[in-house]
Design an enzyme around this catalytic site. Sequence first.
Site, PDB file in Angstrom:
ATOM      1  N   ARG A 180       0.818  -1.214   0.000  1.00 30.48           N
ATOM      2  CA  ARG A 180       0.000   0.000   0.000  1.00 30.48           C
ATOM      3  C   ARG A 180       0.852   1.264   0.000  1.00 30.48           C
ATOM      4  NH1 ARG A 180      -4.588  -2.125   4.331  1.00 30.48           N
ATOM      5  NH2 ARG A 180      -5.827  -3.291   2.810  1.00 30.48           N
ATOM      6  N   LYS A 227     -19.022 -19.202   1.281  1.00 31.20           N
ATOM      7  CA  LYS A 227     -20.450 -19.098   1.557  1.00 31.20           C
ATOM      8  C   LYS A 227     -21.191 -18.260   0.524  1.00 31.20           C
ATOM      9  CE  LYS A 227     -20.053 -19.585   6.600  1.00 31.20           C
ATOM     10  NZ  LYS A 227     -20.385 -18.961   7.909  1.00 31.20           N
ATOM     11  N   GLY A 280      -8.509 -10.701  -1.515  1.00 32.08           N
ATOM     12  CA  GLY A 280      -7.274 -11.258  -0.965  1.00 32.08           C
ATOM     13  C   GLY A 280      -6.890 -12.612  -1.513  1.00 32.08           C
ATOM     14  N   GLY A 319     -12.742  -4.438   0.228  1.00 29.44           N
ATOM     15  CA  GLY A 319     -14.170  -4.210   0.440  1.00 29.44           C
ATOM     16  C   GLY A 319     -14.792  -3.305  -0.599  1.00 29.44           C
TER      17      GLY A 319
END
Length: 399
Positions: A41, A197, A353, A376
Amino acid sequence: MHVKTLEQLARDGLLAGKRVLIRSDLNAPRDENGRITNETRLVASVPAVRLALDAGAAVMVMSHLGRPTEGTVTPADSLEGIARRMGELLGCDMPLVSDWENARVEPGKAVMLENCRCNVGEKKCGDELSKKYAALCDVYVNDAFGTAHRAQASTVGVARHVSVACAGPLMAAEIDALTKSVEEARHPLAAIVGGSKVSTKLTILSNLAEKVDRLIVGGGILNTFLLAAGKPIGKSLAEPELVDECRKVLAVLAAKGASLPMPVDVVVAKAFSADAEHRVADVDDVRDDEMILDVGPKTAANLAEILKSAGTIVWNGPVGVFEMAPYAEGTRVMAEAIAEATDKGAFSIAGGGDTVSAVTQFGIADRVSYISTGGGAFLEFLEGKKLPAVAVLEERAAD
């Protein structure tokens, strides 16, 4: 998506002598001694700062670090080590300013402001704090795409009160890549969504089903879709209560002539372990004591052909437990197909990720059009949500 960019302002000579506030994402992981363990980053944030410095601006950089309590700054919250390393990467001093409200810097110099999430009102996008940030600068630059889904004072509030608000090179590149991947996609558009999921990716699946020509699913998500198709999954991870939701996604795809390719074979094992007994099974021949941990070779070959013919590929998640060698082949074959499609002119974007780890593991980083740093923010874009920090830049571009 149309926004003003820092590069445009620099090219037009509008930064010389100006006070420029850059919101970067310097939230780097650190060990127990505070040492930075991954500089990705920081390195990605250097071009914006260098561009502003070279244009003769007086530069202030702000970022969050961790999850501090507003109103306090502990040694663990401080950006001191981050500022020191950013200065080294830039080849210049970058002092940390604790009394940020009174920050002063000369043109051609840069300082870093202390952790913005320690400031009262940051998370709630407080108007008073936003105006204090705006008072520091003539030009506000958001170069922190990883926080673009957060409506906070340093990402949204400040942009409403400054004279000029623009996107830094990293933010601009993300906006361009995401626009190309969905809103202006070349068809056929293929999307890969993996994960454990369905519940965590249901909004993404539903949104992409409206847009794509092929929707490839993997991991535990695939197992739930197999249940929806009436296939045996043994003791595989799945969410039976979401079978009806999976059928809705399939119906949306079918109604527009798109499809979700089902596997013809899978790799199964009796335990979640690289050392467990495993085999390639026909999709209709999964036993009660087995779990599905990857797609089989025939299925991988079928998916590869779909991807090789795509005009645009959006990749979020592996199709198997690629961290374990016996279950990595499906993701490897898919990664190679994405790279080959990109080599032939397709636009590909990878984000998340696990996806970035797979890109690295299979050595195709230089053969993917764009690797998102968003996390996100990338996921919320795929869900069809408007990213607040991008929306405010669009609004200001229209001023």
